[in-house]
Scaffold this motif. Structure first.
Motif, PDB file in Angstrom:
ATOM      1  N   MET A   1       0.831  -1.217   0.000  1.00 13.13           N
ATOM      2  CA  MET A   1       0.000   0.000   0.000  1.00 13.13           C
ATOM      3  C   MET A   1       0.862   1.263   0.000  1.00 13.13           C
ATOM      4  SD  MET A   1      -3.090   1.061   2.550  1.00 13.13           S
ATOM      5  CE  MET A   1      -3.963   2.603   2.330  1.00 13.13           C
ATOM      6  N   TYR A   2       2.058   1.170   0.575  1.00 15.34           N
ATOM      7  CA  TYR A   2       2.939   2.339   0.654  1.00 15.34           C
ATOM      8  C   TYR A   2       3.208   2.927  -0.731  1.00 15.34           C
ATOM      9  CZ  TYR A   2       6.921   5.249   2.052  1.00 15.34           C
ATOM     10  OH  TYR A   2       7.764   6.311   2.269  1.00 15.34           O
ATOM     11  N   LYS A   3       3.507   2.047  -1.690  1.00 12.07           N
ATOM     12  CA  LYS A   3       3.842   2.529  -3.029  1.00 12.07           C
ATOM     13  C   LYS A   3       2.646   3.160  -3.723  1.00 12.07           C
ATOM     14  CE  LYS A   3       7.883  -0.259  -4.102  1.00 12.07           C
ATOM     15  NZ  LYS A   3       8.528  -1.188  -5.055  1.00 12.07           N
ATOM     16  N   GLN A   4       1.446   2.569  -3.522  1.00 16.03           N
ATOM     17  CA  GLN A   4       0.246   3.111  -4.160  1.00 16.03           C
ATOM     18  C   GLN A   4      -0.077   4.510  -3.624  1.00 16.03           C
ATOM     19  OE1 GLN A   4       0.588   0.044  -3.103  1.00 16.03           O
ATOM     20  NE2 GLN A   4       0.011  -1.326  -4.771  1.00 16.03           N
ATOM     21  N   VAL A   5      -0.052   4.638  -2.291  1.00 16.89           N
ATOM     22  CA  VAL A   5      -0.325   5.948  -1.687  1.00 16.89           C
ATOM     23  C   VAL A   5       0.790   6.923  -2.029  1.00 16.89           C
ATOM     24  CG1 VAL A   5      -0.628   7.200   0.487  1.00 16.89           C
ATOM     25  CG2 VAL A   5      -1.690   4.961   0.173  1.00 16.89           C
ATOM     26  N   GLY A   6       2.024   6.405  -2.054  1.00 16.74           N
ATOM     27  CA  GLY A   6       3.167   7.245  -2.391  1.00 16.74           C
ATOM     28  C   GLY A   6       3.038   7.844  -3.777  1.00 16.74           C
ATOM     29  N   LYS A   7       2.567   7.057  -4.722  1.00 13.98           N
ATOM     30  CA  LYS A   7       2.381   7.561  -6.082  1.00 13.98           C
ATOM     31  C   LYS A   7       1.393   8.717  -6.103  1.00 13.98           C
ATOM     32  CE  LYS A   7       3.405   3.439  -8.851  1.00 13.98           C
ATOM     33  NZ  LYS A   7       2.838   2.406  -9.748  1.00 13.98           N
ATOM     34  N   PHE A   8       0.322   8.570  -5.329  1.00 11.36           N
ATOM     35  CA  PHE A   8      -0.681   9.635  -5.266  1.00 11.36           C
ATOM     36  C   PHE A   8      -0.093  10.901  -4.640  1.00 11.36           C
ATOM     37  CE2 PHE A   8      -3.792  11.968  -2.697  1.00 11.36           C
ATOM     38  CZ  PHE A   8      -4.653  12.394  -3.701  1.00 11.36           C
ATOM     39  N   VAL A   9       0.651  10.731  -3.549  1.00 15.14           N
ATOM     40  CA  VAL A   9       1.248  11.887  -2.866  1.00 15.14           C
ATOM     41  C   VAL A   9       2.257  12.593  -3.777  1.00 15.14           C
ATOM     42  CG1 VAL A   9       2.677  12.623  -0.915  1.00 15.14           C
ATOM     43  CG2 VAL A   9       0.875  10.930  -0.566  1.00 15.14           C
ATOM     44  N   VAL A  10       3.073  11.811  -4.489  1.00  8.81           N
ATOM     45  CA  VAL A  10       4.035  12.386  -5.433  1.00  8.81           C
ATOM     46  C   VAL A  10       3.309  13.205  -6.494  1.00  8.81           C
ATOM     47  CG1 VAL A  10       5.679  11.845  -7.265  1.00  8.81           C
ATOM     48  CG2 VAL A  10       5.821  10.638  -5.082  1.00  8.81           C
ATOM     49  N   TRP A  11       2.225  12.646  -7.023  1.00  5.74           N
ATOM     50  CA  TRP A  11       1.438  13.343  -8.049  1.00  5.74           C
ATOM     51  C   TRP A  11       0.795  14.609  -7.478  1.00  5.74           C
ATOM     52  CZ3 TRP A  11      -3.958  14.057  -7.843  1.00  5.74           C
ATOM     53  CH2 TRP A  11      -4.514  14.653  -8.984  1.00  5.74           C
ATOM     54  N   PHE A  12       0.182  14.485  -6.304  1.00  6.81           N
ATOM     55  CA  PHE A  12      -0.531  15.605  -5.691  1.00  6.81           C
ATOM     56  C   PHE A  12       0.414  16.756  -5.355  1.00  6.81           C
ATOM     57  CE2 PHE A  12      -1.983  17.749  -1.783  1.00  6.81           C
ATOM     58  CZ  PHE A  12      -3.191  18.263  -2.239  1.00  6.81           C
ATOM     59  N   LEU A  13       1.518  16.440  -4.666  1.00  5.15           N
ATOM     60  CA  LEU A  13       2.458  17.496  -4.306  1.00  5.15           C
ATOM     61  C   LEU A  13       3.187  18.040  -5.530  1.00  5.15           C
ATOM     62  CD1 LEU A  13       3.997  16.172  -0.952  1.00  5.15           C
ATOM     63  CD2 LEU A  13       2.231  17.903  -1.271  1.00  5.15           C
ATOM     64  N   GLY A  14       3.325  17.207  -6.556  1.00  2.99           N
ATOM     65  CA  GLY A  14       3.937  17.671  -7.796  1.00  2.99           C
ATOM     66  C   GLY A  14       3.094  18.739  -8.474  1.00  2.99           C
ATOM     67  N   LEU A  15       1.776  18.645  -8.287  1.00  2.00           N
ATOM     68  CA  LEU A  15       0.871  19.645  -8.877  1.00  2.00           C
ATOM     69  C   LEU A  15       0.923  20.964  -8.123  1.00  2.00           C
ATOM     70  CD1 LEU A  15      -2.408  17.665  -9.665  1.00  2.00           C
ATOM     71  CD2 LEU A  15      -0.790  18.603 -11.307  1.00  2.00           C
ATOM     72  N   PHE A  16       0.954  20.890  -6.794  1.00  2.00           N
ATOM     73  CA  PHE A  16       0.789  22.091  -5.982  1.00  2.00           C
ATOM     74  C   PHE A  16       2.036  22.524  -5.207  1.00  2.00           C
ATOM     75  CE2 PHE A  16      -3.423  20.119  -6.327  1.00  2.00           C
ATOM     76  CZ  PHE A  16      -4.174  21.186  -6.792  1.00  2.00           C
ATOM     77  N   ASN A  17       2.895  21.588  -4.870  1.00  2.00           N
ATOM     78  CA  ASN A  17       3.949  21.902  -3.913  1.00  2.00           C
ATOM     79  C   ASN A  17       5.179  21.022  -4.148  1.00  2.00           C
ATOM     80  OD1 ASN A  17       4.682  20.834  -0.673  1.00  2.00           O
ATOM     81  ND2 ASN A  17       5.217  22.873  -1.361  1.00  2.00           N
ATOM     82  N   LYS A  18       5.734  21.084  -5.342  1.00  2.00           N
ATOM     83  CA  LYS A  18       6.898  20.249  -5.629  1.00  2.00           C
ATOM     84  C   LYS A  18       8.084  20.739  -4.802  1.00  2.00           C
ATOM     85  CE  LYS A  18       9.390  18.039  -9.365  1.00  2.00           C
ATOM     86  NZ  LYS A  18       9.518  17.873 -10.830  1.00  2.00           N
TER      87      LYS A  18
END
Length: 200
Positions: A1-18
């Motif tokens: 689950m870590y990798k799945q959630v991690g992918k989402f967090v990477v995408w989300f923060l990449g949009l707003f807060n890289k």
């Protein structure tokens, strides 16, 4: 689950807060180690995890957080492990020591300010490193720490210091290296502030 959630967090923060990361080359390329980073909110936890994703970080977290319905389940899936800071027992040392022995990365937030809890966590970080014979990588973060600031697209900055081993023994050695960790984190915070100012 870590990798799945991690992918989402990477995408989300990449949009707003890289987050911009400095000195990532200071991170060891093999073996377990401790990241000791400043901490003022939960966004810095996400950015710290994103900075070395997909390699997981096993974060030390307050025991009380695991009692919160939903949150406890989530942070457990995110590889966090509970620590009772009010009544610390053997698990405070045993769990992170075992993780480090297995070559994993342990994240500890020993606080960037002088207070009883921060001093205790700095001392604990050094004790774990001493017993596990694992390096400590000091780090500092400056940036948004809540969703509101993230959506405002405030930029995050993270800097890694040079890793060090706790080579001295006993309590005097721990005291010496606790002071070293505190000083190094303070200096990293100042260096990061200078880098941010130079960008403006």
């Amino acid at each position: 689950m870590y990798k799945q959630v991690g992918k989402f967090v990477v995408w989300f923060l990449g949009l707003f807060n890289k987050v911009k990361v400095y000195n990532k080359g200071n991170l060891p390329t093999e073996g377990g180690y401790i990241i000791a980073c400043t901490h003022t909110g939960w966004i810095d936890i996400l950015n710290l995890g994103v900075s070395i994703y997909p390699t997981p970080i096993h974060f030390m977290a307050k025991k009380q957080l695991f009692d919160v319905k939903g949150l406890g389940w989530f942070i457990n899936k995110m590889n966090a492990f509970p620590v009772d800071r009010d009544n610390p027992g053997p698990s405070v040392i045993k769990i992170p020591r075992q993780l480090l022995k297995e070559g994993k990365i342990v994240g500890i937030f020993p606080s960037g300010t002088r207070n009883a809890e921060g001093d205790s966590l700095k001392q604990g970080t050094i004790t774990i490193a001493q017993l596990a014979k694992a390096p400590v990588v000091p780090a500092a973060y400056i940036g948004p720490n809540n969703p509101k600031d993230v959506f405002k697209r405030q930029k995050g900055y993270l800097i890694y210091g040079e890793p060090f081993y706790v080579e001295a023994k006993g309590k005097e050695g721990r005291d010496e290296y606790t002071q070293r960790l505190e000083h190094t984190i303070d200096e990293l915070q100042k260096e990061l502030q200078r880098k941010i100012a130079a960008e403006k």
